[in-house]
Design a protein around this motif. Sequence first.
Motif, short mmCIF file in Angstrom:
data_model
loop_
_atom_site.label_atom_id
_atom_site.label_comp_id
_atom_site.label_asym_id
_atom_site.label_seq_id
_atom_site.Cartn_x
_atom_site.Cartn_y
_atom_site.Cartn_z
N MET A 165 0.92 -1.27 -0.22
CA MET A 165 0.11 -0.13 0.04
C MET A 165 0.86 1.27 -0.04
O MET A 165 1.86 1.20 0.59
CB MET A 165 -1.00 0.08 1.10
CG MET A 165 -1.69 -1.06 1.32
SD MET A 165 -3.04 -1.21 2.68
CE MET A 165 -3.80 0.41 2.63
N SER A 166 0.28 2.14 -0.65
CA SER A 166 1.18 3.60 -0.57
C SER A 166 0.83 4.34 0.62
O SER A 166 0.03 3.79 1.67
CB SER A 166 0.53 4.48 -1.77
OG SER A 166 -0.81 5.08 -1.45
N ASP A 167 1.44 5.23 1.10
CA ASP A 167 1.45 5.93 2.21
C ASP A 167 -0.07 6.49 2.44
O ASP A 167 -0.63 6.36 3.42
CB ASP A 167 2.61 7.26 2.46
CG ASP A 167 4.06 6.62 2.77
OD1 ASP A 167 3.97 5.45 3.11
OD2 ASP A 167 4.82 7.29 2.90
N GLU A 168 -0.33 7.12 1.21
CA GLU A 168 -1.89 7.90 1.28
C GLU A 168 -2.76 6.77 1.62
O GLU A 168 -3.80 7.08 2.42
CB GLU A 168 -1.88 8.22 -0.22
CG GLU A 168 -2.79 9.56 -0.28
CD GLU A 168 -2.44 10.67 0.61
OE1 GLU A 168 -3.15 10.99 1.41
OE2 GLU A 168 -1.20 11.00 0.64
N GLU A 169 -2.67 5.44 0.86
CA GLU A 169 -3.82 4.68 1.23
C GLU A 169 -3.50 3.98 2.62
O GLU A 169 -4.53 3.83 3.25
CB GLU A 169 -3.31 3.25 0.27
CG GLU A 169 -3.77 3.22 -1.01
CD GLU A 169 -3.06 2.38 -2.09
OE1 GLU A 169 -4.05 2.06 -2.91
OE2 GLU A 169 -2.15 1.73 -1.81
N GLN A 170 -2.53 4.10 3.26
CA GLN A 170 -2.38 3.69 4.73
C GLN A 170 -2.86 4.76 5.47
O GLN A 170 -3.63 4.47 6.35
CB GLN A 170 -0.80 3.31 5.04
CG GLN A 170 -0.20 2.25 4.36
CD GLN A 170 1.45 2.15 4.84
OE1 GLN A 170 1.58 2.09 6.00
NE2 GLN A 170 2.06 1.93 3.92
N TYR A 171 -2.75 6.09 5.28
CA TYR A 171 -3.46 7.26 6.04
C TYR A 171 -4.91 6.85 6.05
O TYR A 171 -5.58 6.91 7.10
CB TYR A 171 -2.61 8.53 5.62
CG TYR A 171 -1.46 8.96 5.85
CD1 TYR A 171 -0.96 8.87 6.99
CD2 TYR A 171 -0.61 9.31 4.92
CE1 TYR A 171 0.25 9.23 7.49
CE2 TYR A 171 0.81 9.58 5.10
CZ TYR A 171 1.10 9.65 6.20
OH TYR A 171 2.54 10.12 6.65
N GLU A 172 -5.16 6.87 4.88
CA GLU A 172 -6.69 6.77 4.60
C GLU A 172 -7.17 5.48 5.27
O GLU A 172 -8.31 5.66 6.24
CB GLU A 172 -7.06 6.54 3.00
CG GLU A 172 -6.93 7.76 2.09
CD GLU A 172 -7.77 8.93 2.60
OE1 GLU A 172 -8.97 8.79 3.09
OE2 GLU A 172 -7.20 10.00 2.55
N LEU A 173 -6.49 4.26 5.36
CA LEU A 173 -7.11 3.17 5.94
C LEU A 173 -7.09 3.39 7.51
O LEU A 173 -7.96 3.10 8.38
CB LEU A 173 -6.05 1.89 5.93
CG LEU A 173 -6.42 0.70 6.53
CD1 LEU A 173 -7.90 0.21 6.39
CD2 LEU A 173 -5.21 -0.20 6.25
N LEU A 174 -6.21 3.97 8.06
CA LEU A 174 -5.96 4.34 9.57
C LEU A 174 -7.14 5.45 10.08
O LEU A 174 -7.58 5.07 11.11
CB LEU A 174 -4.58 5.08 10.06
CG LEU A 174 -3.45 4.29 10.11
CD1 LEU A 174 -2.13 5.04 10.13
CD2 LEU A 174 -3.46 3.53 11.28
#
Length: 116
Positions: free
Chosen positions: A75-84
């Motif tokens: 996952m990209s950082d952006e996807e990880q922030y959105e997931l969190l």
Amino acid sequence: MLFIQYEKCSTCKKAKKWLEEHGLSYTDRPIKEENPTAAELKEWQAKSGLPLKRFFNTSGMLYREMNLKEKLPAMSDEEQYELLATDGMLVKRPLVVTEDAVLVGFREKEWEETLL
């Protein structure tokens, strides 16, 4: 100072007691009811200097149920922030946010050095 916690978490209870014993005032924010936004997480991660992975509650049930250990590397950082930002139970806690620092988890020595 912002103190983000989950009231049923024993580590959060210890951290809250520590703050009170040291006479530190804070704004209490329940993570389950007021989950951090992706923008907040991005800002806090940058301020903390920690890798993004440290913001995940890797010992949490939801983390394991979602098999994130396997999924995060792709996952990209952006996807990880959105997931969190989707669920407070994914976020490592407690979190302390001050003007100068962000502390993730409760390590007494680190808190002493940063907050006292």
